[in-house]
Design a protein around this motif. Sequence first.
Motif, PDB file in Angstrom:
ATOM      1  N   GLU A   9      30.673  58.874  39.848  1.00 36.28           N
ATOM      2  CA  GLU A   9      30.660  60.195  39.224  1.00 36.28           C
ATOM      3  C   GLU A   9      30.746  61.300  40.283  1.00 36.28           C
ATOM      4  O   GLU A   9      31.484  62.279  40.124  1.00 36.28           O
ATOM      5  N   LEU A  10      30.001  61.151  41.369  1.00 35.88           N
ATOM      6  CA  LEU A  10      30.074  62.134  42.451  1.00 35.88           C
ATOM      7  C   LEU A  10      31.464  62.176  43.075  1.00 35.88           C
ATOM      8  O   LEU A  10      31.988  63.250  43.372  1.00 35.88           O
ATOM      9  N   ALA A  11      32.050  61.012  43.274  1.00 35.79           N
ATOM     10  CA  ALA A  11      33.381  60.943  43.875  1.00 35.79           C
ATOM     11  C   ALA A  11      34.415  61.620  42.968  1.00 35.79           C
ATOM     12  O   ALA A  11      35.299  62.334  43.449  1.00 35.79           O
ATOM     13  N   ARG A  12      34.285  61.396  41.670  1.00 30.75           N
ATOM     14  CA  ARG A  12      35.200  62.041  40.716  1.00 30.75           C
ATOM     15  C   ARG A  12      35.092  63.561  40.803  1.00 30.75           C
ATOM     16  O   ARG A  12      36.093  64.264  40.805  1.00 30.75           O
ATOM     17  N   GLU A  13      33.878  64.067  40.893  1.00 31.09           N
ATOM     18  CA  GLU A  13      33.657  65.513  40.986  1.00 31.09           C
ATOM     19  C   GLU A  13      34.233  66.083  42.287  1.00 31.09           C
ATOM     20  O   GLU A  13      34.662  67.228  42.323  1.00 31.09           O
ATOM     21  N   CYS A  14      34.226  65.280  43.344  1.00 33.12           N
ATOM     22  CA  CYS A  14      34.736  65.738  44.654  1.00 33.12           C
ATOM     23  C   CYS A  14      36.238  65.525  44.794  1.00 33.12           C
ATOM     24  O   CYS A  14      36.827  66.003  45.762  1.00 33.12           O
ATOM     25  N   GLY A  15      36.812  64.778  43.893  1.00 33.13           N
ATOM     26  CA  GLY A  15      38.240  64.497  43.976  1.00 33.13           C
ATOM     27  C   GLY A  15      38.575  63.466  45.044  1.00 33.13           C
ATOM     28  O   GLY A  15      39.633  63.522  45.670  1.00 33.13           O
ATOM     29  N   ALA A  16      37.672  62.520  45.269  1.00 39.94           N
ATOM     30  CA  ALA A  16      37.885  61.465  46.265  1.00 39.94           C
ATOM     31  C   ALA A  16      37.432  60.149  45.656  1.00 39.94           C
ATOM     32  O   ALA A  16      36.831  60.120  44.584  1.00 39.94           O
ATOM     33  N   ASN A  17      37.710  59.047  46.354  1.00 36.79           N
ATOM     34  CA  ASN A  17      37.149  57.785  45.876  1.00 36.79           C
ATOM     35  C   ASN A  17      35.774  57.594  46.511  1.00 36.79           C
ATOM     36  O   ASN A  17      35.383  58.327  47.414  1.00 36.79           O
ATOM     37  N   ARG A  18      35.030  56.612  46.038  1.00 38.61           N
ATOM     38  CA  ARG A  18      33.647  56.458  46.490  1.00 38.61           C
ATOM     39  C   ARG A  18      33.539  56.106  47.968  1.00 38.61           C
ATOM     40  O   ARG A  18      32.574  56.473  48.626  1.00 38.61           O
ATOM     41  N   PHE A  19      34.531  55.420  48.511  1.00 30.28           N
ATOM     42  CA  PHE A  19      34.493  55.048  49.922  1.00 30.28           C
ATOM     43  C   PHE A  19      34.717  56.266  50.816  1.00 30.28           C
ATOM     44  O   PHE A  19      34.028  56.447  51.821  1.00 30.28           O
ATOM     45  N   GLN A  20      35.661  57.107  50.434  1.00 28.46           N
ATOM     46  CA  GLN A  20      35.896  58.335  51.193  1.00 28.46           C
ATOM     47  C   GLN A  20      34.668  59.242  51.134  1.00 28.46           C
ATOM     48  O   GLN A  20      34.268  59.831  52.136  1.00 28.46           O
ATOM     49  N   LEU A  21      34.071  59.346  49.949  1.00 28.41           N
ATOM     50  CA  LEU A  21      32.876  60.167  49.796  1.00 28.41           C
ATOM     51  C   LEU A  21      31.740  59.646  50.667  1.00 28.41           C
ATOM     52  O   LEU A  21      31.071  60.416  51.353  1.00 28.41           O
ATOM     53  N   SER A  22      31.513  58.337  50.650  1.00 32.66           N
ATOM     54  CA  SER A  22      30.429  57.747  51.450  1.00 32.66           C
ATOM     55  C   SER A  22      30.633  58.020  52.931  1.00 32.66           C
ATOM     56  O   SER A  22      29.688  58.389  53.640  1.00 32.66           O
ATOM     57  N   ALA A  24      32.444  60.446  54.372  1.00 32.73           N
ATOM     58  CA  ALA A  24      32.309  61.877  54.644  1.00 32.73           C
ATOM     59  C   ALA A  24      30.846  62.321  54.573  1.00 32.73           C
ATOM     60  O   ALA A  24      30.386  63.117  55.399  1.00 32.73           O
ATOM     61  N   PHE A  25      30.099  61.785  53.606  1.00 30.39           N
ATOM     62  CA  PHE A  25      28.689  62.142  53.447  1.00 30.39           C
ATOM     63  C   PHE A  25      27.886  61.671  54.655  1.00 30.39           C
ATOM     64  O   PHE A  25      27.075  62.413  55.205  1.00 30.39           O
ATOM     65  N   ARG A  26      28.127  60.434  55.075  1.00 28.56           N
ATOM     66  CA  ARG A  26      27.415  59.890  56.233  1.00 28.56           C
ATOM     67  C   ARG A  26      27.738  60.690  57.488  1.00 28.56           C
ATOM     68  O   ARG A  26      26.859  60.947  58.314  1.00 28.56           O
ATOM     69  N   ALA A  27      28.980  61.096  57.642  1.00 37.93           N
ATOM     70  CA  ALA A  27      29.368  61.894  58.808  1.00 37.93           C
ATOM     71  C   ALA A  27      28.675  63.261  58.797  1.00 37.93           C
ATOM     72  O   ALA A  27      28.270  63.769  59.842  1.00 37.93           O
ATOM     73  N   ALA A  28      28.530  63.834  57.616  1.00 35.37           N
ATOM     74  CA  ALA A  28      27.932  65.169  57.520  1.00 35.37           C
ATOM     75  C   ALA A  28      26.407  65.148  57.602  1.00 35.37           C
ATOM     76  O   ALA A  28      25.809  66.025  58.225  1.00 35.37           O
ATOM     77  N   TYR A  29      25.765  64.161  56.976  1.00 27.02           N
ATOM     78  CA  TYR A  29      24.306  64.159  56.869  1.00 27.02           C
ATOM     79  C   TYR A  29      23.614  63.035  57.636  1.00 27.02           C
ATOM     80  O   TYR A  29      22.392  63.002  57.704  1.00 27.02           O
ATOM     81  N   GLY A  30      24.355  62.095  58.167  1.00 27.22           N
ATOM     82  CA  GLY A  30      23.763  61.013  58.940  1.00 27.22           C
ATOM     83  C   GLY A  30      23.185  59.878  58.126  1.00 27.22           C
ATOM     84  O   GLY A  30      22.624  58.936  58.685  1.00 27.22           O
ATOM     85  N   LEU A  31      23.277  59.960  56.823  1.00 26.53           N
ATOM     86  CA  LEU A  31      22.756  58.927  55.920  1.00 26.53           C
ATOM     87  C   LEU A  31      23.735  58.725  54.782  1.00 26.53           C
ATOM     88  O   LEU A  31      24.444  59.658  54.396  1.00 26.53           O
ATOM     89  N   PRO A  32      23.748  57.524  54.193  1.00 21.10           N
ATOM     90  CA  PRO A  32      24.537  57.339  52.972  1.00 21.10           C
ATOM     91  C   PRO A  32      23.926  58.168  51.832  1.00 21.10           C
ATOM     92  O   PRO A  32      22.748  58.539  51.887  1.00 21.10           O
ATOM     93  N   PRO A  33      24.699  58.449  50.797  1.00 19.54           N
ATOM     94  CA  PRO A  33      24.193  59.295  49.705  1.00 19.54           C
ATOM     95  C   PRO A  33      22.883  58.821  49.076  1.00 19.54           C
ATOM     96  O   PRO A  33      21.980  59.622  48.839  1.00 19.54           O
ATOM     97  N   HIS A  34      22.741  57.520  48.827  1.00 24.45           N
ATOM     98  CA  HIS A  34      21.513  57.039  48.181  1.00 24.45           C
ATOM     99  C   HIS A  34      20.311  57.186  49.096  1.00 24.45           C
ATOM    100  O   HIS A  34      19.219  57.588  48.658  1.00 24.45           O
ATOM    101  N   ALA A  35      20.455  56.883  50.373  1.00 26.51           N
ATOM    102  CA  ALA A  35      19.344  57.032  51.314  1.00 26.51           C
ATOM    103  C   ALA A  35      18.922  58.499  51.419  1.00 26.51           C
ATOM    104  O   ALA A  35      17.734  58.806  51.514  1.00 26.51           O
ATOM    105  N   TYR A  36      19.891  59.397  51.387  1.00 22.14           N
ATOM    106  CA  TYR A  36      19.588  60.820  51.422  1.00 22.14           C
ATOM    107  C   TYR A  36      18.803  61.227  50.178  1.00 22.14           C
ATOM    108  O   TYR A  36      17.816  61.974  50.267  1.00 22.14           O
ATOM    109  N   LEU A  37      19.210  60.718  49.027  1.00 22.85           N
ATOM    110  CA  LEU A  37      18.513  61.005  47.779  1.00 22.85           C
ATOM    111  C   LEU A  37      17.070  60.506  47.835  1.00 22.85           C
ATOM    112  O   LEU A  37      16.138  61.206  47.429  1.00 22.85           O
TER     113      LEU A  37
END
Length: 132
Positions: A9-22, A24-37
């Motif tokens: 759902e997050l990837a759809r909102e960002c216009g990317a697939n889940r792998f690209q989102l993961s 990019a998120f890890r590069a920006a925040y240093g953690l995968p999305p679930h760990a950040y949550l």
Amino acid sequence: MEEDLGLEELARECGANRFQLSRAFRAAYGLPPHAYLVQLRLAAARGRLARGETPANVAAAVGFADQSHLGRWFRRAYGLTPAAYRAMCTNVPDVERAPVEDERRQRRPPCPSCSRPRFPSSSAKTSPSGRS
């Protein structure tokens, strides 16, 4: 934070697939999305526990499935239970257990040799001399 959004759902909102989102998120925040949550939820839980809220209410409010789910993550992250953290921050004892211990002390006569209250054998601890 309270909602359990899926990566798809997050990837759809960002216009990317889940792998690209993961990635990019890890590069920006240093953690995968679930760990950040989980880190966001734990930080919110710490604040609420420090204000004296019960672990069960905190778990529900910040998005953990239940109190034991909060407890597992909390112990893993901070090395102590949510109730212990709450007691440390607020000096509020675990009110659900305190009356039971008080009743137990009132029902049992004190030990004749040392005048300390007796406790049931399941919770008896050995003394420094090795005798219980």
